[in-house]
Design an enzyme around this catalytic site. Structure first.
Site, PDB file in Angstrom:
ATOM      1  N   THR A  28       0.834  -1.183   0.000  1.00 50.72           N
ATOM      2  CA  THR A  28       0.000   0.000   0.000  1.00 50.72           C
ATOM      3  C   THR A  28       0.875   1.241   0.000  1.00 50.72           C
ATOM      4  OG1 THR A  28      -1.614   1.298   1.269  1.00 50.72           O
ATOM      5  CG2 THR A  28      -0.186  -0.184   2.523  1.00 50.72           C
ATOM      6  N   SER A  30      -0.239   4.066   1.158  1.00 48.50           N
ATOM      7  CA  SER A  30      -0.786   4.966   2.178  1.00 48.50           C
ATOM      8  C   SER A  30       0.240   5.418   3.216  1.00 48.50           C
ATOM      9  CB  SER A  30      -1.992   4.320   2.856  1.00 48.50           C
ATOM     10  OG  SER A  30      -3.075   4.231   1.956  1.00 48.50           O
ATOM     11  N   LYS A  78     -14.722  -1.594   4.712  1.00 50.42           N
ATOM     12  CA  LYS A  78     -15.411  -0.306   4.573  1.00 50.42           C
ATOM     13  C   LYS A  78     -16.875  -0.365   5.013  1.00 50.42           C
ATOM     14  CE  LYS A  78     -12.541   1.793   0.980  1.00 50.42           C
ATOM     15  NZ  LYS A  78     -12.538   2.501  -0.327  1.00 50.42           N
ATOM     16  N   GLY A 141     -17.149  -0.704  -4.873  1.00 51.65           N
ATOM     17  CA  GLY A 141     -16.996   0.383  -3.912  1.00 51.65           C
ATOM     18  C   GLY A 141     -16.599   1.700  -4.545  1.00 51.65           C
TER      19      GLY A 141
END
Length: 457
Positions: A28, A30, A78, A141
């Site tokens: 990731t 992030s 989520k 999503g």
């Protein structure tokens, strides 16, 4: 830092820390992205990734409330995180999707910043949705985020995909949340032809499956994929008539909005632009290694094409070391190239050039700018391509002439008619440059060349 669930149980933060929860988490961007945002805003904070199996989400959430200032959630958490929250904002509730949770005053509040990042991407490109006919590819999503923003902004939305039942389920979710929303569902064979905007939320065109993609020609194409930064869907757009945008700016801006929710800190547009460029650079290095199996970026092209200028900027953007092959040769020989030509001739120079190129090709993690004539020898090409991705700067001839007008140190152009000699050499080498290069990038503007080089990797 990426932690397993067991490691997270034992983890005790030394400073304010935030985290990404996902399963499986894999690689990731992030943590790197949030670290840049922390630096830009002067915050002394950390960001970690935690691989949280679905069955461990309740426990991980309770640990997070005690240890962390907030979390981001990605697949598959989520929706699953919603029952664990004390509050949820309107967009996240309508979307049935939370990607940001703030812990404050003993309460957990859920938000969706993906929609904010998507809206920022459209605003950046000056795209208005009001009254536009929008085609959405997909129904997952990311699709629901883009669809929700479209219908709340007055667009006419068409949803398509392989599974029309899922497309119809998204349609119902949206019409329940936004009464009066104008939404249609069509199979791919019956898509209306007068579409203004195409939005892709499917994995079509995502690395490593970058080739097959649906064909659409329209005014604007947005692709939620950012690896590769130029997707198959985007490539099918008319570059002269159609604006395109990949999903990386959306990723940057959703992260920035998450930090605003957690801390109240806001970010200047210029700071986000710098982070965006740096993130493209980091992703280019990652793709260089993983997709191309190379460790260096090598620039070739005619003299005056901008290899040194672009090379320096590219090195700063990627964090790689910059080396100019001509400057390296001069330092090793203790003489200017013009002096070597004058004293020992071109043949001697080319032999030394080959020796030093072979030496440089063995380095790891460099941006190498080759001399204009380096690729004339096949052994030079073979050496640099063994470890590097060879990128041609296919600079227009008029720009080359303008660049060379400032230079008086080009021994090959030391002729009575400099322009005629430049044109002769340029024409003689042009086909060879294209034949040996892995990638060719063309633009008269240096800033655009740099962006294209980074995105072409």
């Amino acid at each position: 830092m990426l932690l397993s669930m067991d490691e997270f149980r034992a983890f005790e933060p030394k400073k304010t820390t935030y985290a990404l929860f996902g399963w499986p988490l894999g690689h990731t961007m992030s943590p790197e992205l949030h670290a840049q945002l922390f630096e830009a805003s002067g915050q002394d904070a950390d960001y970690i990734g935690v691989a949280v199996p679905p069955e461990d989400l309740p426990e991980a959430f309770e640990l997070a409330k005690r240890k962390l200032g907030g979390i981001n959630c990605t697949i598959p958490h989520k929706k699953a995180v919603i029952p664990l929250l004390d509050e949820i904002d309107t967009a996240a509730r309508d979307l049935h999707s939370v990607n940001t949770v703030r812990f404050a005053d003993g309460r957990a509040t859920g938000f969706n910043t993906d929609i904010l990042g998507f809206a920022e991407s459209l605003n950046r490109d000056g795209v208005s949705l009001q009254g536009k006919k929008v085609l959405l590819l997909g129904y997952g999503g990311a699709a629901s985020v883009m669809a929700y923003h479209c219908v709340t902004q007055g667009a006419y939305l068409t949803i398509t995909g392989r599974n029309l039942e899922k497309a119809e389920a998204l349609q119902k979710q949206l019409t329940d949340a936004v009464p009066g929303a104008r939404i249609s569902v069509f199979s791919r064979r019956h898509i209306p032809r007068d579409i203004h905007i195409v939005l892709n939320s499917t994995p079509v065109g995502m690395y490593p499956k970058e080739n097959a993609a649906p064909l659409h020609k329209t005014e604007y194409v947005f692709d939620a994929i950012y690896n590769p930064p130029v997707t198959s869907t985007m490539k099918l757009a008319n570059p002269r008539k159609t604006k395109t945008r990949d999903g990386l700016f959306m990723l940057v801006m959703q992260a920035a909005h998450a930090q605003t929710i957690w801390t109240g800190v806001t970010f200047e547009p210029q700071a986000c632009e710098i982070i965006l460029r740096r993130t493209y650079g980091k992703m280019a290095v990652k793709r260089l290694h993983e997709k191309h199996g190379k460790k260096n970026l090598v620039l070739c092209g005619f003299m005056g094409s901008g290899k040194t200028t672009i090379g320096r900027k590219l090195a700063r953007l990627t964090g790689l070391e910059f080396i100019d092959a001509d400057i390296y040769l001069e330092a090793k020989e203790g003489k200017k190239i013009s002096e070597i030509f004058a004293e020992k001739g071109e043949a001697y120079f080319r032999d030394r050039e080959t020796a030093y190129i072979k030496e440089l090709a063995q380095k790891d993690g460099i941006v190498l700018a080759l001399g204009g004539g380096s690729v004339l020898r096949p052994e030079n090409v073979a050496a640099v391509k063994e470890t590097g991705l060879l990128i041609l700067l296919d600079t227009p001839f008029y720009r080359i002439m303008k660049n060379l007008s400032y230079s008086t140190n080009r021994p090959l152009l030391d002729k009575p008619d400099k322009q005629a000699e430049t044109r002769r050499l340029y024409n003689a080498r042009k086909a060879l440059y294209h034949r040996v290069a892995d990638i060719a990038v063309r633009s008269p503007r240096l800033s655009e060349v740099l962006e294209k080089v980074v995105k072409s990797v």
